[in-house]
Design an enzyme around this catalytic site. Sequence first.
Site, PDB file in Angstrom:
ATOM      1  N   ARG A 122       0.857  -1.201   0.000  1.00 31.18           N
ATOM      2  CA  ARG A 122       0.000   0.000   0.000  1.00 31.18           C
ATOM      3  C   ARG A 122       0.890   1.247   0.000  1.00 31.18           C
ATOM      4  NH1 ARG A 122      -4.578  -0.704   4.484  1.00 31.18           N
ATOM      5  NH2 ARG A 122      -5.263   1.274   3.578  1.00 31.18           N
ATOM      6  N   ASP A 314     -15.273   3.417   3.841  1.00 34.68           N
ATOM      7  CA  ASP A 314     -15.185   2.015   4.271  1.00 34.68           C
ATOM      8  C   ASP A 314     -16.505   1.264   4.066  1.00 34.68           C
ATOM      9  OD1 ASP A 314     -12.572   2.404   4.977  1.00 34.68           O
ATOM     10  OD2 ASP A 314     -12.984   2.735   7.105  1.00 34.68           O
TER      11      ASP A 314
END
Length: 429
Positions: A122, A314
């Site tokens: 990431r 999310d």
Amino acid sequence: MDYTVQPAASLHGILQLPADKSISHRAAMFAALHQGRSTITNFSEAADPHSTLDCMRELGVEIEEPGNHTLIVHGVGRDGLQTPSGDLDCGNSGTTMRLLSGIIAGSGVSARLTGDESLSVRTMKRIIEPLRAMGAHIEAREDDFAPLNFRRDAELKPLHFPLPIPSAQLKSCVLLAGLFGDGPTEVIETLPSRDHTERLLNLAIEEKEKKRIIRSSRKDVVPGQSYRVPNDFSAAAFWLVAGAIHPEAEISLPGVGLNPTRTGALGILQQMGADMEITNNDHEGAEPVADIRVKSSPLKPVKITGEVVPNCIDEIPILAIAMLFADGVSRVSGAEELRHKETDRLNALAEMLESAGADFEEYKDGFTIKGDPDFRPDPAAFSSFHDHRIAMAAAVLALMGPDSSTVLNGHCTAISYPGFWEDLSLLTN
Ligand code: S3P
């Protein structure tokens, strides 16, 4: 471990949701930076906040866990962090790595931050660049990825930082480094992202021409963090969608954190027509909480654009499941950030929905879904991509199938929601 999900005849019950993950991380870190003792109750049992605890202990902070989800943190203040003897292992947790990087850079402690396979691919460039501008010396794999090696040989410089992306992790990282500087560091936010850091640290905020300027410096007193962590809205979202799409459902979720910078999904589900009732509005420390009850509801399609994405980032995987059962075409755009989560969540959704036989089209920054209230997903072996939110979205989808499905490596739900599978069987039995 793989989990088999049977179609649910009904979904009924009251769930005690896990504690908020974002707030738990911050509670532990900020309590460590406070000079003195904090008692945090309802601290998350999930794997990610425990990665944060492990790192804080490595930095010499004494943390007691007397049981019953309570944490006693003996804060060492900003100058009390010690050089760790080993790596700071952030596990799967982007929040741990990005927020802790701000603290490490600010404190001048030399440390190496590592992560698991997913976290190691990431991007960290977004935090490396501003922290270098503040004087941190950082070495990273390919100048972008963990492991991150920190050393500071110059004085910490305050930074004026217009956020290039609406990321709460990036905002918090820079503000935490700023807490160690003599002059004020300023973060300028155009699109609001979750504001737990500002709230829990009680930082000064100026609103100017639709922008928020948030300032931090050594002059800010780091407050003690003795409060109860609210239950996690992001966990609630899975059941809000399950309750709305299932024809025989009523689910109650007490004590859920309803910070307005987190609850975009609530507004979106309301817009779609979800039958939800919010009662007992209250506060836990600086954070609003309430009880939510959801019932089966006919859903309308919806459009989600870039301005609201940080507010429901999310929750987009589970909102996609709601859209499958809405009467018409829904569209999500401006959500490219989903490609930088625990997995590329746009790609993961495409694969999940394709195996379920849904009408889904993926774009660079979002997707369209042709919903149908009578949709029944094809039974499948859904890949979780080792991503907790993808696994939970697949499980909710599988509840609606005509036959059982499997969620592969479904144990990854423990990253944010260790009791997920138990709660699912509680609702279906
Ligand atoms: C988080 C911020 C969000 C979110 C993540 C937790 C936080 O990331 O996706 O799960 O606690 O600050 P970004 O702010 O980087 O989008």
